[in-house]
Motif scaffolding. Structure first.
Motif, PDB file in Angstrom:
ATOM      1  N   ALA A  25       6.821  12.621  -4.487  1.00  0.00           N
ATOM      2  CA  ALA A  25       7.088  12.083  -3.153  1.00  0.00           C
ATOM      3  C   ALA A  25       5.811  12.219  -2.335  1.00  0.00           C
ATOM      4  O   ALA A  25       4.897  12.974  -2.698  1.00  0.00           O
ATOM      5  CB  ALA A  25       8.215  12.875  -2.492  1.00  0.00           C
ATOM      6  N   GLY A  26       5.743  11.511  -1.235  1.00  0.00           N
ATOM      7  CA  GLY A  26       4.600  11.659  -0.350  1.00  0.00           C
ATOM      8  C   GLY A  26       4.531  13.095   0.159  1.00  0.00           C
ATOM      9  O   GLY A  26       5.517  13.610   0.690  1.00  0.00           O
ATOM     10  N   GLN A  27       3.380  13.726  -0.028  1.00  0.00           N
ATOM     11  CA  GLN A  27       3.176  15.108   0.395  1.00  0.00           C
ATOM     12  C   GLN A  27       2.319  15.113   1.653  1.00  0.00           C
ATOM     13  O   GLN A  27       1.327  14.385   1.738  1.00  0.00           O
ATOM     14  CB  GLN A  27       2.483  15.911  -0.710  1.00  0.00           C
ATOM     15  CG  GLN A  27       3.209  15.890  -2.051  1.00  0.00           C
ATOM     16  CD  GLN A  27       4.584  16.517  -1.974  1.00  0.00           C
ATOM     17  OE1 GLN A  27       4.750  17.638  -1.489  1.00  0.00           O
ATOM     18  NE2 GLN A  27       5.592  15.785  -2.421  1.00  0.00           N
ATOM     19  N   GLU A 108      -1.386  11.667   3.856  1.00  0.00           N
ATOM     20  CA  GLU A 108      -0.206  11.778   2.998  1.00  0.00           C
ATOM     21  C   GLU A 108      -0.631  11.306   1.621  1.00  0.00           C
ATOM     22  O   GLU A 108      -1.356  10.311   1.494  1.00  0.00           O
ATOM     23  CB  GLU A 108       0.949  10.936   3.520  1.00  0.00           C
ATOM     24  CG  GLU A 108       2.224  11.100   2.720  1.00  0.00           C
ATOM     25  CD  GLU A 108       3.448  10.477   3.388  1.00  0.00           C
ATOM     26  OE1 GLU A 108       4.487  10.380   2.711  1.00  0.00           O
ATOM     27  OE2 GLU A 108       3.365  10.083   4.574  1.00  0.00           O
ATOM     28  N   THR A 110       0.705  10.680  -2.523  1.00  0.00           N
ATOM     29  CA  THR A 110       1.735  10.584  -3.535  1.00  0.00           C
ATOM     30  C   THR A 110       1.076  10.228  -4.868  1.00  0.00           C
ATOM     31  O   THR A 110      -0.088   9.834  -4.898  1.00  0.00           O
ATOM     32  CB  THR A 110       2.801   9.538  -3.155  1.00  0.00           C
ATOM     33  OG1 THR A 110       3.856   9.567  -4.118  1.00  0.00           O
ATOM     34  CG2 THR A 110       2.227   8.153  -3.059  1.00  0.00           C
TER      35      THR A 110
END
Length: 116
Positions: A25-27, A108, A110
């Protein structure tokens, strides 16, 4: 094939393992007060932890997408990226400017990785 979900939260899962592939997932940074380089380093630490939990590592990353709230932060993000990157196993990467969900976030990330 089974689907394994790692670090589930209210609206998403930190990573999903299906077959021999890990989808991140986007971190975003745990500390949004950091500059872009600091946020990137924090995110990459999270990526390492998720990949380890899934049973793989950054050496098996296939592709990465980096979202910057300001392309002016590209050099700062790349400093943290270059310090973290395994030069023998560079993934495909795209970097784009995007408005992120929280204005404090500068970065962000991913990605998709293979399992051994």
């Amino acid at each position: 094939m089974t689907i394994k979900r790692l670090q589930p939260e209210e609206r998403l899962t930190g990573a999903v393992v299906h077959g021999h592939t890990v989808y991140l997932a986007g971190q975003v940074a745990d500390d949004p007060t950091l500059d872009a380089e600091g946020q990137t380093a924090d995110i990459l630490r999270q990526v390492d932890a998720l990949l380890a939990e899934a049973g793989t590592s950054k050496a098996r990353l296939l592709s990465v997408q980096v979202f910057l709230s300001d392309m002016g932060d590209m050099a700062a993000m790349n400093r943290a990226w270059d310090a973290w990157l395994d030069p023998a196993a560079k993934p495909a990467r795209a970097t784009v400017e995007a408005r992120l969900a929280d204005p404090c976030w500068k970065v962000e990330i991913t990605g998709i990785a293979a399992l051994p």
